[in-house]
Design a protein around this motif. Sequence first.
Motif, short mmCIF file in Angstrom:
data_model
loop_
_atom_site.label_atom_id
_atom_site.label_comp_id
_atom_site.label_asym_id
_atom_site.label_seq_id
_atom_site.Cartn_x
_atom_site.Cartn_y
_atom_site.Cartn_z
N ARG A 45 1.35 -7.09 5.19
CA ARG A 45 0.30 -7.87 4.52
C ARG A 45 -0.78 -6.98 3.90
O ARG A 45 -1.10 -7.10 2.73
CB ARG A 45 -0.35 -8.82 5.53
CG ARG A 45 0.55 -9.93 6.00
CD ARG A 45 0.39 -11.13 5.11
NE ARG A 45 1.17 -12.26 5.57
CZ ARG A 45 1.08 -13.46 5.03
NH1 ARG A 45 0.23 -13.67 4.04
NH2 ARG A 45 1.83 -14.44 5.45
N ARG A 46 -1.32 -6.08 4.71
CA ARG A 46 -2.45 -5.27 4.26
C ARG A 46 -2.04 -4.31 3.15
O ARG A 46 -2.81 -4.05 2.23
CB ARG A 46 -3.01 -4.49 5.45
CG ARG A 46 -4.27 -3.72 5.15
CD ARG A 46 -4.82 -3.09 6.42
NE ARG A 46 -6.03 -2.34 6.17
CZ ARG A 46 -6.69 -1.66 7.10
NH1 ARG A 46 -6.24 -1.65 8.35
NH2 ARG A 46 -7.79 -1.00 6.80
N PHE A 47 -0.84 -3.78 3.25
CA PHE A 47 -0.37 -2.82 2.27
C PHE A 47 0.62 -3.46 1.30
O PHE A 47 1.41 -2.76 0.66
CB PHE A 47 0.29 -1.63 2.97
CG PHE A 47 -0.63 -0.90 3.91
CD1 PHE A 47 -1.58 -0.01 3.42
CD2 PHE A 47 -0.57 -1.12 5.28
CE1 PHE A 47 -2.44 0.65 4.28
CE2 PHE A 47 -1.42 -0.46 6.15
CZ PHE A 47 -2.36 0.43 5.64
N GLY A 48 0.57 -4.78 1.19
CA GLY A 48 1.52 -5.51 0.36
C GLY A 48 1.63 -5.03 -1.08
O GLY A 48 2.73 -4.73 -1.56
N PRO A 49 0.51 -4.93 -1.82
CA PRO A 49 0.61 -4.48 -3.21
C PRO A 49 1.17 -3.07 -3.36
O PRO A 49 1.94 -2.80 -4.29
CB PRO A 49 -0.85 -4.55 -3.70
CG PRO A 49 -1.46 -5.63 -2.87
CD PRO A 49 -0.83 -5.46 -1.51
N LEU A 50 0.80 -2.18 -2.43
CA LEU A 50 1.32 -0.81 -2.48
C LEU A 50 2.83 -0.81 -2.23
O LEU A 50 3.60 -0.22 -3.00
CB LEU A 50 0.61 0.06 -1.46
CG LEU A 50 1.16 1.49 -1.29
CD1 LEU A 50 1.06 2.26 -2.60
CD2 LEU A 50 0.43 2.22 -0.17
N VAL A 51 3.25 -1.48 -1.15
CA VAL A 51 4.68 -1.54 -0.83
C VAL A 51 5.44 -2.28 -1.92
O VAL A 51 6.53 -1.86 -2.32
CB VAL A 51 4.88 -2.23 0.54
CG1 VAL A 51 6.37 -2.42 0.83
CG2 VAL A 51 4.23 -1.41 1.65
N GLY A 52 4.87 -3.37 -2.42
CA GLY A 52 5.53 -4.15 -3.46
C GLY A 52 5.74 -3.37 -4.74
O GLY A 52 6.81 -3.44 -5.36
N SER A 53 4.73 -2.61 -5.15
CA SER A 53 4.87 -1.82 -6.38
C SER A 53 5.89 -0.70 -6.22
O SER A 53 6.62 -0.38 -7.16
CB SER A 53 3.51 -1.24 -6.80
OG SER A 53 2.96 -0.44 -5.77
N VAL A 54 5.97 -0.13 -5.01
CA VAL A 54 6.96 0.93 -4.76
C VAL A 54 8.36 0.35 -4.74
O VAL A 54 9.28 0.87 -5.40
CB VAL A 54 6.66 1.67 -3.43
CG1 VAL A 54 7.81 2.62 -3.09
CG2 VAL A 54 5.35 2.44 -3.54
N LEU A 55 8.55 -0.75 -4.00
CA LEU A 55 9.87 -1.36 -3.90
C LEU A 55 10.32 -1.97 -5.24
O LEU A 55 11.51 -2.01 -5.53
CB LEU A 55 9.88 -2.44 -2.81
CG LEU A 55 9.68 -1.95 -1.37
CD1 LEU A 55 9.74 -3.12 -0.41
CD2 LEU A 55 10.71 -0.90 -1.00
N GLY A 56 9.36 -2.43 -6.03
CA GLY A 56 9.70 -3.01 -7.32
C GLY A 56 10.32 -2.02 -8.28
O GLY A 56 11.07 -2.38 -9.19
N ILE A 57 10.03 -0.73 -8.07
CA ILE A 57 10.59 0.32 -8.92
C ILE A 57 12.09 0.46 -8.69
O ILE A 57 12.83 0.83 -9.59
CB ILE A 57 9.88 1.67 -8.64
CG1 ILE A 57 8.42 1.61 -9.10
CG2 ILE A 57 10.60 2.83 -9.31
CD1 ILE A 57 8.25 1.39 -10.59
#
Length: 281
Positions: A45-57
């Motif tokens: 949850r807290r690191f969602g945007p960071l993890v999401g942007s990395v995994l989205g690549i």
Amino acid sequence: MQDLLTDVLHDTLSMLPFLYAAYVFMEYLEHKSNDKMQRLLAGTRRFGPLVGSVLGIVPQCGFSVIAGGLYMNGSITLGTLIAVFVSTSDEAIPILIAQPNQLDVLLQVIAVKLVIGCISGYLIDLLVKQHHMKENHPLHDIHEHCDEEQKKHPSIFAIAFLHTLKIFLFIFCVNFIISFIIHEFGEEALAQFLGAGSFLQPLFASLVGFIPNCAASVILSQLFIDGVVSFGALTAGLITSAGLGLLVLFKMYDNKKDICRILGILFIIALVTGSILQILS
């Protein structure tokens, strides 16, 4: 006309081995890591945007679908969803991989989308604390289409071959149309029509990116490779080109106002990013 067809076919065939290798790798990732990525994204949850942007690549078509499903079920925030959508490049990555001379462009696209996805995701989560849910389809229904495809073609090599063939034919058609227009009207006429060198090109590209299938990223990537659109326009179009994720939202998400909000956010991010890159280039 025959010479034009021959030239286009020759140019397109040269990228076929690289394209197939890229799709085999993508299918391997999709088969091995989808469940792990889903649990990772839902549990951060807290690191969602960071993890999401990395995994989205990661170049697999299903991840934006996973993000859409997790968002509809309230497992991830709006910022995380936007981060995934922004960083996803759909078919652009395998197409650029298939052109070895475009490696630097590929790395620049990935870097820009990663940074913009992460920053915009956190900013959105600061401004938007929650979204209102309505009755939606269960998450397992999201993967129905992919499961059917895997049952028909259990081998990753067979699935990769079908994807390669489909994209190869599409690239050939796009290449032929571009070559025909240039042959008949000249490269300058095509560039002027697409707004080359003006702020209109990122605007047009952002709108093209909303086409809810692989067509948008294929067209934009090929236009960039052919020197017709700028890097800023390519990036803008790939930001709004969220793969099948948007299609899933339209099909299964009952909160249409929220869908419009998501589209508006993606469009603003794409237009601002593309225009800035257009000015700097």
